[in-house]
Scaffold this motif. Sequence first.
Motif, mmCIF file in Angstrom:
data_model
loop_
_atom_site.group_PDB
_atom_site.id
_atom_site.type_symbol
_atom_site.label_atom_id
_atom_site.label_comp_id
_atom_site.label_asym_id
_atom_site.label_seq_id
_atom_site.Cartn_x
_atom_site.Cartn_y
_atom_site.Cartn_z
ATOM 1 N N GLY A 25 43.542 104.343 60.341
ATOM 2 C CA GLY A 25 43.694 102.949 60.789
ATOM 3 C C GLY A 25 42.937 101.969 59.912
ATOM 4 O O GLY A 25 43.066 100.761 60.074
ATOM 5 N N LEU A 26 42.126 102.503 59.000
ATOM 6 C CA LEU A 26 41.379 101.621 58.093
ATOM 7 C C LEU A 26 42.322 101.230 56.954
ATOM 8 O O LEU A 26 42.852 102.091 56.255
ATOM 9 N N ARG A 27 42.522 99.923 56.798
ATOM 10 C CA ARG A 27 43.339 99.462 55.670
ATOM 11 C C ARG A 27 42.409 99.374 54.474
ATOM 12 O O ARG A 27 41.580 98.473 54.389
ATOM 13 N N VAL A 28 42.510 100.371 53.593
ATOM 14 C CA VAL A 28 41.546 100.471 52.492
ATOM 15 C C VAL A 28 41.840 99.408 51.442
ATOM 16 O O VAL A 28 42.976 99.256 50.994
ATOM 17 N N THR A 29 40.807 98.642 51.087
ATOM 18 C CA THR A 29 40.989 97.599 50.075
ATOM 19 C C THR A 29 40.290 97.968 48.766
ATOM 20 O O THR A 29 40.477 97.312 47.753
ATOM 21 N N GLY A 30 39.464 98.981 48.798
ATOM 22 C CA GLY A 30 38.789 99.406 47.571
ATOM 23 C C GLY A 30 37.700 100.401 47.877
ATOM 24 O O GLY A 30 37.426 100.698 49.050
ATOM 25 N N GLY A 43 29.148 109.948 48.591
ATOM 26 C CA GLY A 43 30.457 109.594 48.045
ATOM 27 C C GLY A 43 30.526 108.086 47.945
ATOM 28 O O GLY A 43 29.530 107.394 48.166
ATOM 29 N N PRO A 44 31.707 107.591 47.630
ATOM 30 C CA PRO A 44 31.839 106.140 47.492
ATOM 31 C C PRO A 44 31.750 105.427 48.839
ATOM 32 O O PRO A 44 31.988 106.033 49.880
ATOM 33 N N VAL A 45 31.412 104.157 48.781
ATOM 34 C CA VAL A 45 31.544 103.308 49.962
ATOM 35 C C VAL A 45 32.998 102.830 49.968
ATOM 36 O O VAL A 45 33.458 102.226 48.995
ATOM 37 N N VAL A 46 33.704 103.173 51.028
ATOM 38 C CA VAL A 46 35.097 102.748 51.148
ATOM 39 C C VAL A 46 35.113 101.387 51.844
ATOM 40 O O VAL A 46 34.511 101.222 52.903
ATOM 41 N N HIS A 47 35.759 100.423 51.208
ATOM 42 C CA HIS A 47 35.875 99.083 51.789
ATOM 43 C C HIS A 47 37.243 98.971 52.437
ATOM 44 O O HIS A 47 38.240 99.411 51.864
ATOM 45 N N LYS A 53 38.874 93.180 60.739
ATOM 46 C CA LYS A 53 37.516 92.878 60.271
ATOM 47 C C LYS A 53 37.134 93.786 59.102
ATOM 48 O O LYS A 53 37.599 94.922 59.006
ATOM 49 N N LYS A 54 36.233 93.253 58.276
ATOM 50 C CA LYS A 54 35.766 94.012 57.113
ATOM 51 C C LYS A 54 34.877 95.170 57.579
ATOM 52 O O LYS A 54 33.918 94.961 58.333
ATOM 53 N N VAL A 55 35.235 96.350 57.139
ATOM 54 C CA VAL A 55 34.503 97.549 57.548
ATOM 55 C C VAL A 55 34.199 98.388 56.315
ATOM 56 O O VAL A 55 35.011 98.457 55.382
ATOM 57 N N LEU A 56 33.023 98.989 56.303
ATOM 58 C CA LEU A 56 32.660 99.921 55.239
ATOM 59 C C LEU A 56 32.611 101.317 55.848
ATOM 60 O O LEU A 56 32.229 101.479 57.007
ATOM 61 N N PHE A 57 32.986 102.302 55.048
ATOM 62 C CA PHE A 57 32.971 103.673 55.558
ATOM 63 C C PHE A 57 32.413 104.602 54.501
ATOM 64 O O PHE A 57 32.713 104.473 53.314
ATOM 65 N N MET A 58 31.597 105.543 54.940
ATOM 66 C CA MET A 58 31.163 106.613 54.041
ATOM 67 C C MET A 58 31.186 107.933 54.804
ATOM 68 O O MET A 58 30.780 107.998 55.971
ATOM 69 N N ALA A 59 31.668 108.970 54.132
ATOM 70 C CA ALA A 59 31.670 110.313 54.722
ATOM 71 C C ALA A 59 30.304 110.950 54.428
ATOM 72 O O ALA A 59 29.975 111.190 53.273
#
Length: 256
Positions: A25-30, A43-47, A53-59
């Motif tokens: 459901g996260l619309r990845v922008t970068g 790993g990378p920070v997924v934006h 809303k702007k969300v950051l994700f990291m595994a």
Amino acid sequence: MTNAVGTRAEAVAILGGTGLTELEGLRVTGEQLHQTPWGAPSGPVVHGELAGKKVLFMARHGHPHRIPPHQVNYRANLWALKEAGASVVIGVNAVGGIPADMGPATVVVPDQLIDYTWGRGHTFFEGDLEGVTHIDFTFPYTESVRQTLLAAAARRQLPVVDYGVYGATQGPRLETAAEVLRLERDGCHIIGMTGMPEAALAAELELKYACLALVVNWAAGKSEHIITMAEIQAAIDEGMSAVRAVLEESIPALMG
Ligand code: HPA
């Protein structure tokens, strides 16, 4: 602190644990791989955007899941998230449950923790410091973030346990039955391997932080069986949709 973190726009960051290596459901922008004074993050920070809303994700364990709990570079992970603009971090953790109301597939928002981990990079305050800083850690989780998670769960009519002491163990092995009894006597309700030093490091960086825990097994000795990976996977399959729903529902509120 050795280096100040330069931050950008504020965002909610999600540190996904076992069973949440990517956010549906996260619309990845970068995505961006940060180099930090503490080494490489998992790993990378997924934006991306979730619920608009702007969300950051990291595994937390990398994607695919490859870094064991005691070898996660917690300092680098939090540093990278802050550098990417996080002001709030939600740590999603798979845990074992001790009391009767915390069986497999239960979602828990703990309010306290006890740290049993050792040998992990657990502070940003080391090396050549101008002054030693002892952060207050009386309440390890940010109450306003906890309440936002609980309110989000209530709006989705998802049953969530609104208290609990998280016992952070070293791993990667699970506990003995006697260790679980000791943890229970200490007051722990859930047991996981990744809750610390993450919570303390977030506090050192002045990030708001809360834990959204999914019980994936009865703690050792609390059921008639030994713990199997199949049991853990079944609980993840059953419970992770509730975790995702709570995250999705809480993000607009967290962004204010
Ligand atoms: N103990 C410690 N960590 C865990 C457990 C457990 O039973 N289940 C998932 N992570």
